[in-house]
Design an enzyme around this catalytic site. Sequence first.
Site, short mmCIF file in Angstrom:
data_model
loop_
_atom_site.label_atom_id
_atom_site.label_comp_id
_atom_site.label_asym_id
_atom_site.label_seq_id
_atom_site.Cartn_x
_atom_site.Cartn_y
_atom_site.Cartn_z
N HIS A 228 71.45 -30.32 17.30
CA HIS A 228 72.49 -31.48 17.01
C HIS A 228 73.15 -32.14 18.11
O HIS A 228 73.85 -32.97 18.14
CB HIS A 228 73.67 -30.95 16.06
CG HIS A 228 72.97 -30.12 14.83
ND1 HIS A 228 73.27 -30.88 13.66
CD2 HIS A 228 72.72 -29.03 14.37
CE1 HIS A 228 72.52 -30.37 12.70
NE2 HIS A 228 72.33 -29.18 13.09
N LYS B 55 66.18 -34.73 13.69
CA LYS B 55 67.72 -35.10 13.66
C LYS B 55 67.80 -36.33 14.28
O LYS B 55 67.50 -37.55 13.86
CB LYS B 55 68.61 -34.00 14.09
CG LYS B 55 68.28 -32.54 13.28
CD LYS B 55 69.39 -31.65 13.52
CE LYS B 55 69.15 -30.52 12.65
NZ LYS B 55 67.88 -29.82 12.46
N SER C 155 76.70 -26.68 13.70
CA SER C 155 75.93 -27.44 12.78
C SER C 155 76.82 -27.67 11.54
O SER C 155 76.96 -28.64 10.90
CB SER C 155 74.60 -26.91 12.25
OG SER C 155 74.77 -25.75 11.49
#
Length: 394
Positions: free
Chosen positions: A210, A242, A182
Amino acid sequence: MPRPELLARLAVQTAERAQARLQRHLRTIARADGPWVESQGRRLLAFCTNDYLGLAQHPQLIAALKEAADADGVGSGSAHLICGHRREHAALEEALAEWTGRERALLFSTGYMANLGTMQALLQRGDLCVQDKLNHACLLDGAQLSGADLKRYRHADVDAAERQLRGNPDACALLATDGVFSMDGDIAPLRELAALCRRERATLMVDDAHGLGVLGDNGAGSVAHAGLNAGEVPVLMATLGKALGCSGAFVAGSAGLIDGLTQFARTYIYTTAMPPALAAAARRAVALARQESGRREKLAGLIQRFRRGATELGLPLMPSHTAIQPLLLGDAGRALEASKALEAKGLLVVAIRPPTVPQGQARLRITLTAAHEETHVDRLLEALAALRLADAPV
């Protein structure tokens, strides 16, 4: 000697952090409009969101959420195992399992809760948990909460991970890693880690917060990007907040894994289920992420444009080819000043400082999304060039 007072101690620690210019501050966003945000009366072009595919304000997600809210209300009213598990939750779990190539999936309220619950269910005292030193805090916290012996290896160093596993060959072992890190934006060596786990009879767990939606065929994530299957990565966690633009998280794997988590993952059992309307929006996001490859293609083009421009400017670019593009500045004060200077130019780029990253590795964490345009990237590069960051001591 009098007993120390907890709030007084906390106040001292907070003051020390402020003096070191490491204190965190909340920022209230009054309005969001694609890559633009309104804060303190100013309109800023944001390069710090994790909405990688630009889905958070997609009209189809908004319509799905409204329709489900009209039908079922807002809150689920209960934990999944009482009466909070609605049809929208079940449909989303089925969609996530199919997308990631797993038998089943299980929803959690947040990624933090998913990792805590999964590790607490899988690991016991006397077990071994081996983790990359740059893993997200919730993976580290999950191992510590479980009571297992936590061993950390140098970032992305498969040989170091092997030494940690071989240090306790008789223990049940879990190797956990971020898929995409991240703060650095690089991708874990998943193929090599999977081969290591096969040799050492360890279970591999990947946190793909991610990577899901961004990497791999149909956006199925870093595990798919590495060409690995459910047998090679039996425990997969990813988030919905996300690239999918919603909120929540899930764990996907075999029916046996999901049955076990349903029985023993305390952060699943003892918490209220996410709003069913949010699950409906997330299911629509899954469909869009799978179908609309153009979003990933646009994002990839923006990443290449930024990296090419940053390289030409001699900026201290870290080796990432994902949407996370950090500029390593080293000194926390320098990173903070650079962030403030960019904001003065109408750009919102957050400075990441210790303890989120190691001492001496403060950075600007730039994130690109499919909502950005080439002109936005060029504007950012022009502003960065004016800061003369190429001269930053790292």
